[in-house]
Write an enzyme that holds these catalytic residues in place. Structure first.
Site, PDB file in Angstrom:
ATOM      1  N   GLU A 363       0.783  -1.121  -0.021  1.00 38.78           N
ATOM      2  CA  GLU A 363      -0.057  -0.055  -0.030  1.00 38.78           C
ATOM      3  C   GLU A 363       0.922   1.377  -0.035  1.00 38.78           C
ATOM      4  OE1 GLU A 363      -3.699   0.017   2.079  1.00 38.78           O
ATOM      5  OE2 GLU A 363      -3.881  -2.194   1.800  1.00 38.78           O
TER       6      GLU A 363
HETATM    7  N1  CAA Z   1      -6.356  12.077  -3.529  1.00 39.53           N
HETATM    8  C1  CAA Z   1      -6.793  12.249  -4.712  1.00 39.53           C
HETATM    9  N2  CAA Z   1      -6.030  12.736  -5.746  1.00 39.53           N
HETATM   10  C2  CAA Z   1      -4.869  12.227  -5.599  1.00 39.53           C
HETATM   11  C3  CAA Z   1      -4.021  11.753  -4.630  1.00 39.53           C
HETATM   12  C4  CAA Z   1      -4.962  11.570  -3.480  1.00 39.53           C
HETATM   13  N3  CAA Z   1      -4.145  10.976  -2.352  1.00 39.53           N
HETATM   14  N4  CAA Z   1      -2.979  11.718  -4.955  1.00 39.53           N
HETATM   15  C5  CAA Z   1      -2.728  12.124  -6.421  1.00 39.53           C
HETATM   16  N5  CAA Z   1      -3.726  12.512  -6.706  1.00 39.53           N
HETATM   17  C6  CAA Z   1      -4.132  13.091  -8.066  1.00 39.53           C
HETATM   18  C7  CAA Z   1      -3.400  14.314  -8.136  1.00 39.53           C
HETATM   19  O1  CAA Z   1      -4.116  15.619  -7.687  1.00 39.53           O
HETATM   20  C8  CAA Z   1      -3.375  14.423  -9.909  1.00 39.53           C
HETATM   21  O2  CAA Z   1      -4.523  14.726 -10.374  1.00 39.53           O
HETATM   22  P1  CAA Z   1      -4.602  16.145 -11.160  1.00 39.53           P
HETATM   23  O3  CAA Z   1      -3.769  15.943 -12.448  1.00 39.53           O
HETATM   24  O4  CAA Z   1      -6.076  16.082 -11.629  1.00 39.53           O
HETATM   25  O5  CAA Z   1      -4.152  17.224 -10.527  1.00 39.53           O
HETATM   26  C9  CAA Z   1      -3.149  12.833 -10.062  1.00 39.53           C
HETATM   27  O6  CAA Z   1      -3.513  12.122  -8.949  1.00 39.53           O
HETATM   28  C10 CAA Z   1      -1.853  12.517 -10.427  1.00 39.53           C
HETATM   29  O7  CAA Z   1      -1.060  12.811  -9.285  1.00 39.53           O
HETATM   30  P2  CAA Z   1       0.804  12.897  -9.232  1.00 39.53           P
HETATM   31  O8  CAA Z   1       1.093  13.805 -10.295  1.00 39.53           O
HETATM   32  O9  CAA Z   1       1.029  13.359  -7.854  1.00 39.53           O
HETATM   33  O10 CAA Z   1       0.991  11.472  -9.432  1.00 39.53           O
HETATM   34  P3  CAA Z   1       2.269  10.863  -9.482  1.00 39.53           P
HETATM   35  O11 CAA Z   1       2.544   9.922 -10.569  1.00 39.53           O
HETATM   36  O12 CAA Z   1       3.577  11.668  -9.250  1.00 39.53           O
HETATM   37  O13 CAA Z   1       2.361   9.567  -8.224  1.00 39.53           O
HETATM   38  C11 CAA Z   1       2.295   8.617  -6.135  1.00 39.53           C
HETATM   39  C12 CAA Z   1       2.053  10.043  -6.912  1.00 39.53           C
HETATM   40  C13 CAA Z   1       1.905   9.209  -4.609  1.00 39.53           C
HETATM   41  C14 CAA Z   1       3.933   8.300  -6.196  1.00 39.53           C
HETATM   42  C15 CAA Z   1       1.394   7.408  -6.385  1.00 39.53           C
HETATM   43  O14 CAA Z   1       1.762   6.938  -7.778  1.00 39.53           O
HETATM   44  C16 CAA Z   1       1.332   6.400  -5.551  1.00 39.53           C
HETATM   45  O15 CAA Z   1       0.786   6.740  -4.386  1.00 39.53           O
HETATM   46  N6  CAA Z   1       2.092   5.447  -5.830  1.00 39.53           N
HETATM   47  C17 CAA Z   1       2.057   4.073  -4.811  1.00 39.53           C
HETATM   48  C18 CAA Z   1       0.838   3.196  -5.172  1.00 39.53           C
HETATM   49  C19 CAA Z   1       0.857   2.125  -4.060  1.00 39.53           C
HETATM   50  O16 CAA Z   1       0.291   2.646  -2.928  1.00 39.53           O
HETATM   51  N7  CAA Z   1       0.888   0.745  -4.367  1.00 39.53           N
HETATM   52  C20 CAA Z   1       0.442  -0.317  -3.694  1.00 39.53           C
HETATM   53  C21 CAA Z   1      -0.390  -1.192  -4.419  1.00 39.53           C
HETATM   54  S1  CAA Z   1      -1.781  -1.453  -3.780  1.00 39.53           S
HETATM   55  C22 CAA Z   1      -1.515  -2.817  -2.482  1.00 39.53           C
HETATM   56  O17 CAA Z   1      -0.408  -3.030  -2.087  1.00 39.53           O
HETATM   57  C23 CAA Z   1      -2.680  -3.236  -1.916  1.00 39.53           C
HETATM   58  C24 CAA Z   1      -2.607  -4.796  -1.131  1.00 39.53           C
HETATM   59  O18 CAA Z   1      -2.570  -5.879  -1.640  1.00 39.53           O
HETATM   60  C25 CAA Z   1      -2.334  -4.835   0.236  1.00 39.53           C
END
Ligand code: CAA
Length: 380
Positions: A363
């Site tokens: 996550e």
């Molecule tokens: N809430 C709402 N919108 C969000 C947000 C949030 N928390 N975070 C980003 N966004 C939106 C941004 O506002 C943006 O939208 P706009 O273009 O309209 O403004 C869009 O999303 C893109 O945002 P970023 O440019 O910030 O995106 P990024 O490519 O730089 O990535 C990141 C951001 C935080 C690194 C994200 O990719 C991330 O969280 N990555 C990790 C993913 C993850 O958690 N993977 C785990 C897999 S699931 C799992 O593990 C489940 C399981 O089985 C236990």
């Protein structure tokens, strides 16, 4: 500032504690050893309302606040982190996601079965080349009019085989980057949906983790969650809440290991006295307890902000990064306090140490949480 839990909170915490001690503790070592999914226990958790705690009562959920959920998560995780990851994915990622953003039909058809544990959910975002970099989805969902055609591979999916309903994130329009991503509900057993072999894991071995393959899987249009292009935001919002659950899991693993170490140190004698009377051990216990309490405050604050309707992206990320580091530190020290006994299975702490590691990875890794935190600080 009121740090007191309500009577209802205490009741929920105690019910989860009793369940963990009575139903999860027997057999937890064997399930870990055999990588056996706790099917019966998960079924009971559904019956007791632990699988849809925050979801709307209208759809079978408990309608509880996030504080209640994290109290239960901590108690279950103290004993069995494999059961608590199943609970976490079903509650925070699947039920919460559908309850908050799904259509009335999706809630009636899917949510009402997920909240009771009749069916189990999975959340499928990660791919061989898109774990942390979530916008780089290779799985495609091509719009074919009344349905989408889904193709691709998902990796490290919790509840990979045991789930019935899968929320799958896929790219529908590559040109639009993250705005061309959608989330879909896919049912197990549909043509072209294959479940890969079970991963052989270091920890949380009772949970089942699989890769999934989608080969021309037809997904009805009504199974898309939200408006076209909402999938990335859906995933980010859902994971933000999910991280509070994983932070509570890490807190539970740490406090479970601490309680075992404390008990052991009061019984084990060396150099003529119980080992807790030696400062070398007493100081370890002091450090463990302090970092657990600090983690608890961060986790509670994030849950409280979510319950207040405030933004919890930053507090959830801080809670996860800190509590998961605490889980690694405390479980490692708990093994040390146990000495040679800590290294063998029957004392439980070696399992908790192996289980702790995943909380720094899934996550969103600790590195990803630090991106979220630093962006939050620099934006304000
Ligand atoms: N809430 C709402 N919108 C969000 C947000 C949030 N928390 N975070 C980003 N966004 C939106 C941004 O506002 C943006 O939208 P706009 O273009 O309209 O403004 C869009 O999303 C893109 O945002 P970023 O440019 O910030 O995106 P990024 O490519 O730089 O990535 C990141 C951001 C935080 C690194 C994200 O990719 C991330 O969280 N990555 C990790 C993913 C993850 O958690 N993977 C785990 C897999 S699931 C799992 O593990 C489940 C399981 O089985 C236990």
């Amino acid at each position: 500032m009121d740090f007191k839990l309500t009577e209802e909170h205490i009741m929920i915490r105690d019910a989860a504690r009793d369940f963990a001690r009575n139903e999860l503790l027997p057999g937890v070592i064997e399930r870990d050893e055999k990588q056996e999914f706790p099917s019966e226990q998960i079924k009971k958790m559904g019956e007791l309302g632990f699988l849809g705690m925050m979801a709307s009562p209208e759809f079978g959920g408990g309608g509880m606040d996030t504080i209640s959920y994290i109290l239960a998560m901590e108690e279950i995780s103290k004993i069995d982190a494999s059961a608590s990851v199943v609970m976490s994915v079903n509650n925070s990622l699947v039920c919460w996601g559908i309850d908050t953003y799904g259509s009335q039909e999706q809630k009636e058809k899917y949510l009402s079965k997920l909240t009771t544990g009749e069916k189990l959910g999975a959340f499928c975002l990660s791919e061989p080349e898109a774990g942390s970099d979530a916008t780089s989805q290779r799985t495609t969902a091509i719009d074919k009019g009344d349905h989408y055609l889904l193709n691709g591979t998902k990796n490290w999916i919790t509840n990979g085989n045991s789930a019935d309903y899968y929320i799958v994130i896929a790219q529908t329009d590559r040109e639009k980057k993250h705005k061309g991503i959608n989330a879909f509900i896919v049912e197990k057993g549909v043509k072209g949906f294959e479940i890969g072999p079970k991963e052989q894991k270091m920890g949380i071995r009772g949970s089942d983790t699989h890769s999934l393959n989608f080969n021309d899987v037809k997904v009805p249009k009504e199974n898309r969650i939200g408006e076209d292009g909402f999938g990335f935001k859906f995933a980010m919002k859902t994971l933000s809440g999910g991280r509070i659950g994983i932070a509570a899991q890490a807190l539970g693993i740490a406090s479970g290991a601490y309680e075992l170490a404390l008990d052991y140190s009061k019984q084990r004698k060396a150099f003529g006295t119980e080992i807790c009377n030696h400062q070398a051990i007493a100081f370890k216990l002091a450090d463990m307890y302090t970092s657990i309490e600090a983690s608890r405050h961060l986790v509670m604050k994030a849950a409280w902000e979510k319950d207040q309707g405030a933004n919890y992206d930053l507090s959830g990320a801080m809670a996860k990064v800190y509590a998961s580091k605490t889980a690694m530190d405390v479980t490692t020290e708990a093994v040390q306090v146990h000495g040679g006994n800590g290294y063998v299975k029957e004392y439980h702490v070696e399992r908790l140490m192996r289980d702790a590691k995943i909380t720094q990875i899934y996550e969103g890794t600790s590195e990803i949480q630090k991106i979220v935190i630093s962006r939050g600080i620099l934006r304000d």
